[in-house]
Write a protein that holds these residues in place. Sequence first.
Motif, mmCIF file in Angstrom:
data_model
loop_
_atom_site.group_PDB
_atom_site.id
_atom_site.type_symbol
_atom_site.label_atom_id
_atom_site.label_comp_id
_atom_site.label_asym_id
_atom_site.label_seq_id
_atom_site.Cartn_x
_atom_site.Cartn_y
_atom_site.Cartn_z
ATOM 1 N N TYR A 17 0.883 14.444 17.350
ATOM 2 C CA TYR A 17 1.099 14.099 15.951
ATOM 3 C C TYR A 17 1.212 12.584 15.774
ATOM 4 O O TYR A 17 0.664 12.012 14.821
ATOM 5 N N ILE A 18 1.909 11.942 16.690
ATOM 6 C CA ILE A 18 2.069 10.489 16.589
ATOM 7 C C ILE A 18 0.714 9.803 16.661
ATOM 8 O O ILE A 18 0.379 8.954 15.820
ATOM 9 N N GLU A 19 -0.069 10.173 17.657
ATOM 10 C CA GLU A 19 -1.349 9.502 17.875
ATOM 11 C C GLU A 19 -2.360 9.816 16.776
ATOM 12 O O GLU A 19 -3.040 8.918 16.263
ATOM 13 N N LYS A 20 -2.472 11.091 16.403
ATOM 14 C CA LYS A 20 -3.531 11.497 15.479
ATOM 15 C C LYS A 20 -3.165 11.276 14.012
ATOM 16 O O LYS A 20 -4.062 11.027 13.190
ATOM 17 N N PHE A 21 -1.879 11.369 13.682
ATOM 18 C CA PHE A 21 -1.504 11.375 12.274
ATOM 19 C C PHE A 21 -0.426 10.359 11.902
ATOM 20 O O PHE A 21 -0.566 9.657 10.897
ATOM 21 N N TYR A 22 0.664 10.286 12.663
ATOM 22 C CA TYR A 22 1.769 9.433 12.234
ATOM 23 C C TYR A 22 1.395 7.949 12.254
ATOM 24 O O TYR A 22 1.680 7.222 11.293
ATOM 25 N N LEU A 23 0.785 7.503 13.340
ATOM 26 C CA LEU A 23 0.405 6.092 13.397
ATOM 27 C C LEU A 23 -0.662 5.743 12.362
ATOM 28 O O LEU A 23 -0.552 4.712 11.688
ATOM 29 N N PRO A 24 -1.718 6.561 12.169
ATOM 30 C CA PRO A 24 -2.651 6.272 11.069
ATOM 31 C C PRO A 24 -1.981 6.288 9.693
ATOM 32 O O PRO A 24 -2.314 5.468 8.835
ATOM 33 N N ALA A 25 -1.039 7.210 9.478
ATOM 34 C CA ALA A 25 -0.329 7.248 8.194
ATOM 35 C C ALA A 25 0.505 5.992 8.004
ATOM 36 O O ALA A 25 0.607 5.447 6.884
ATOM 37 N N GLY A 73 -1.790 8.364 1.288
ATOM 38 C CA GLY A 73 -2.133 7.648 2.510
ATOM 39 C C GLY A 73 -1.079 7.685 3.577
ATOM 40 O O GLY A 73 -1.370 7.504 4.763
ATOM 41 N N SER A 74 0.169 7.938 3.188
ATOM 42 C CA SER A 74 1.256 7.992 4.169
ATOM 43 C C SER A 74 1.748 9.415 4.409
ATOM 44 O O SER A 74 2.814 9.620 4.990
ATOM 45 N N THR A 75 0.956 10.407 3.984
ATOM 46 C CA THR A 75 1.412 11.795 4.023
ATOM 47 C C THR A 75 0.569 12.648 4.962
ATOM 48 O O THR A 75 -0.662 12.618 4.913
ATOM 49 N N GLN A 105 -1.893 3.257 6.954
ATOM 50 C CA GLN A 105 -2.319 3.409 5.557
ATOM 51 C C GLN A 105 -1.204 3.033 4.595
ATOM 52 O O GLN A 105 -1.444 2.444 3.542
ATOM 53 N N ASN A 106 0.012 3.380 4.948
ATOM 54 C CA ASN A 106 1.155 3.001 4.120
ATOM 55 C C ASN A 106 1.249 1.484 4.002
ATOM 56 O O ASN A 106 1.493 0.942 2.918
ATOM 57 N N GLN A 107 1.031 0.795 5.116
ATOM 58 C CA GLN A 107 1.091 -0.670 5.098
ATOM 59 C C GLN A 107 -0.049 -1.251 4.268
ATOM 60 O O GLN A 107 0.158 -2.162 3.462
ATOM 61 N N ARG A 108 -1.249 -0.723 4.460
ATOM 62 C CA ARG A 108 -2.417 -1.271 3.763
ATOM 63 C C ARG A 108 -2.337 -1.051 2.252
ATOM 64 O O ARG A 108 -2.624 -1.946 1.457
ATOM 65 N N LEU A 109 -1.962 0.166 1.866
ATOM 66 C CA LEU A 109 -2.013 0.517 0.448
ATOM 67 C C LEU A 109 -0.740 0.149 -0.302
ATOM 68 O O LEU A 109 -0.733 0.113 -1.535
ATOM 69 N N GLY A 110 0.346 -0.110 0.416
ATOM 70 C CA GLY A 110 1.614 -0.364 -0.254
ATOM 71 C C GLY A 110 1.956 -1.820 -0.478
ATOM 72 O O GLY A 110 2.791 -2.137 -1.330
ATOM 73 N N LYS A 111 1.321 -2.713 0.260
ATOM 74 C CA LYS A 111 1.710 -4.118 0.147
ATOM 75 C C LYS A 111 1.203 -4.719 -1.165
ATOM 76 O O LYS A 111 0.274 -4.210 -1.798
ATOM 77 N N ASN A 112 1.858 -5.844 -1.542
ATOM 78 C CA ASN A 112 1.479 -6.582 -2.764
ATOM 79 C C ASN A 112 1.428 -5.669 -3.986
ATOM 80 O O ASN A 112 0.444 -5.631 -4.727
ATOM 81 N N LEU A 124 -11.030 1.112 2.769
ATOM 82 C CA LEU A 124 -9.640 1.544 2.587
ATOM 83 C C LEU A 124 -9.460 3.051 2.711
ATOM 84 O O LEU A 124 -8.327 3.545 2.679
ATOM 85 N N LEU A 125 -10.535 3.806 2.860
ATOM 86 C CA LEU A 125 -10.421 5.254 2.985
ATOM 87 C C LEU A 125 -9.671 5.631 4.268
ATOM 88 O O LEU A 125 -9.804 4.969 5.303
ATOM 89 N N SER A 126 -8.927 6.718 4.215
ATOM 90 C CA SER A 126 -8.280 7.246 5.417
ATOM 91 C C SER A 126 -9.272 8.032 6.264
ATOM 92 O O SER A 126 -9.163 8.072 7.486
ATOM 93 N N HIS A 127 -10.202 8.688 5.612
ATOM 94 C CA HIS A 127 -11.223 9.490 6.284
ATOM 95 C C HIS A 127 -12.541 9.260 5.550
ATOM 96 O O HIS A 127 -12.574 9.229 4.315
ATOM 97 N N ASN A 128 -13.619 9.103 6.295
ATOM 98 C CA ASN A 128 -14.907 8.791 5.667
ATOM 99 C C ASN A 128 -15.317 9.780 4.587
ATOM 100 O O ASN A 128 -15.985 9.423 3.630
ATOM 101 N N PHE A 129 -14.910 11.046 4.751
ATOM 102 C CA PHE A 129 -15.403 12.083 3.844
ATOM 103 C C PHE A 129 -14.316 12.591 2.893
ATOM 104 O O PHE A 129 -14.436 13.683 2.338
#
Length: 858
Positions: free
Chosen positions: A706-714, A310-312, A717-724, A845-850
């Motif tokens: 890259y920032i807009e399309k990939f880095y910020l979404p990554a 999710g962060s890659t 996802q890192n925040q969502r999947l890594g917490k707790n 929680l998916l990064s991409h629908n497909f």
Amino acid sequence: MTAKHYLFEVKPNIPPQLAKLPLLSKDLIYSWKEPIRQLFIRLDPELWEHCSHNPSVFLRRIEQHKLDKAAVDADYLTAYRQTVEWYRHYQDSNGPPNQDTNTLLNPKKDLVVYFCSEFGLHESLPVYSGGLGILAGDHCKAANDICLPFIAVGLLYHQGYFTQTIDPDGNQIATNINHYFGHLPISLLKDDKGNELHCELSLNGSKLTLRLWEAKVGRVKLLLLDSDLACNREEDRSITRQLYGDGMDTRIKQEIVLGIGGVKALRTLGLQPNIWHINEGHAAFQIVQRCLEGVEQGTPFDAALEWVAGSTVFTTHTPVAAGHDSFSRDTMENYFAEMAEQLGIEFETLMALGYANGDDSPFNMTAFALRGSRFHNGVSKIHGGIASAMESYIWPEVPPEDNPLDFLTNGVHINSILAKRWAAVFDQHLSLWQHHLLDKDYWQCIDNIPNGIYWRAHRALKSQLLSVACKRLTIQQQRNACSLALQKSSTCQIKNTAGDILVLGFARRFATYKRATLLFSDLPRLEKILNNPERPVIILFAGKAHPSDEPGQQLIRDIHQFSERPEFIGKIILLEGYDLALARYMVAGCDIWLNTPVYPLEACGTSGQKAAINGVVNLSIMDGWWAEGFNEKNGWGIEPHSDKYGDDYRNQQEASDLLDIIENEVIPAYFERDDSDLPVEWLRLSKASMKSCIPQFSAQRMLMDYIEKFYLPAKRQNQRLGKNKHSAAIILAQWKQQIRSCWPGVKARVIEQSALGIHYGDKLSITLGVDLNGLSPKDIIVECLSGYLDATNAFRLDTSYTFNVESKPAADTEAPQEVVYRLEIEPQSSGIYHYKLRLYPFHALLSHNFEMGFMRWL
């Protein structure tokens, strides 16, 4: 008896007045900041050239009296102090004043780490071979420009890539040179006590120790790993000896060191990146190490993989199969059986992550990188489409145009590649141009540069190129003991640098798909073009072939042989030793830039971007970046022909198109002059190249994308999947396992739909019955895709609609387990509509629908 030579070095003492020169020599910002380079050039211009523009070597070789003289030279000291003060301020600043920091990442919380096997920052740091490395270098420079929280990771090759010479028969001679690290702009990392910083990993049952080096790129750091330590086994010390070392065993060791060792090195430095960018598959083993970190924290492997992925971000760079490394099962088991145990999984589970063609296929690094990341891209629009189709096995039920593999077109670092002559013209005529690199409207002001001034700048750059070409060719021919007559006739055209001569340039890696010899498909016609005394034309070739690429080396021999034919001597020139320095001269000094790849194998092709930015006009097959950059006003494009009738037929047709354009369009555009002897049409094309390409194909634009399309979404996802303690990643992994188990039994059918024709104002009604096979209705999305058929009868999407779940069961008693989905659409106008029906699994929680690759079509 031959006397033995002994070597010793006498290094000069740097005067206290110039104490910051060594500091400046260790920061690769000099590769694009002219005032820093000038501090060295002014001391000894000849030595600067002799040292191959390497300030570290320069400061070890310069004569003491020249330093002492500069230390009391008021003019030099003024320039020195101004540059040092600028550098101090630059290091402390937060980027250009008009930078929109709201779109960037938080330097206190975020860190992007960028892995690549090579970095082409400058010829003084030879850890690159070609386009991939130069792109990586430009990525680092752009990150510096916008103050992105960013660190890069690579390998420190003791021999780098080979040095090329060409012998009398046209054979490429590859020479490997051991680089003395004291001559490179790098520093050995040490702890607070002065001890070298090391990290360790297990390699095939043995401990491998890596030494850590750092290269500064302005505000950005490049971390380089070195295995050549006495404590390592002899065969392991050589892992970082050569870039792309021979043999798959060496290759997998290098990729283990880069991927796994790179993660361990970051941890040694106390760094915790939250956005991980893998630039090509060579570094993909970092995924394994990061998963292991999650497992060691108590997270199951499947959930750790979701968190890591999710962060890659993963960028693939070529559609050519040879560019995608793969390793046999035996090789993988040899190096990763123990790792699989540590991850708590069967070895087959790890192996399957790299399958590209079924269970018996090798472990493919691209396949592994795709499965271990959630944000993926090709490097141009065409390449994105090709890559989506090539790698569609990752998402087998999803059409390639819908799968998660996106595209983001490469760009180049303007300040590194723009010739200083052009920078001076811009400084004089374009206000604050460096603050408008992304502003397309701004660059229309290039038209305000008077044609006479513009033409003189280009002529000066061409004169520099021809002078360099003459010098290099002379050295090459003298070493090869060529006759004086051949030397004279070979350089007669380029020696007269004041002459008005049309220069076509072809400089890139000599791979067969790039078709360097396409021009020679019709030799009588080419002879006619090159031997018109009223309109003289020459073609400059340069480039290297991989030492293992025999067909690529044959291209070099072929061009060499053509260059020595009587009708082509002095008209076709092949230069040896292609590197960044020669590339800068060529992309600024040629008149026309040639690019003739086999469509669609040119993933991007940034050399053409560099040429266009310097006003060189492109003549290229419509592939890679040029399919996006060509606007019918800024050069020439050759539409690729079909290979339906074979490669030879296609090559013949495209060669004919190429020669047609050169003869009937390029040559007239260059040689037809106005009353002031200016080539008005060529100038129009040249200015159009600059206007269109500077804002569209800059590395800053690339990085902001890259920032807009990939880095910020990554990051999200890192925040969502890594917490707790990765709780969301655990939930997602468990949900995916359920989907994989149930999906084969999911079935859908049309229960009811409106008649083929309805009246305007009525609604189209569709009812579906879906057997979820144990899944919940919230686990899937059911969609109607509405659109039209284009001229080729292909479906074009206009609008998508989501079905609603009906509370009542299906009326059909034969399928009581079905869930009913209903949709009503009111068309907005009359006419012919087409629609398609599909369903696919979905989770918030998916990064991409497909991303699961599952889809059903009705």
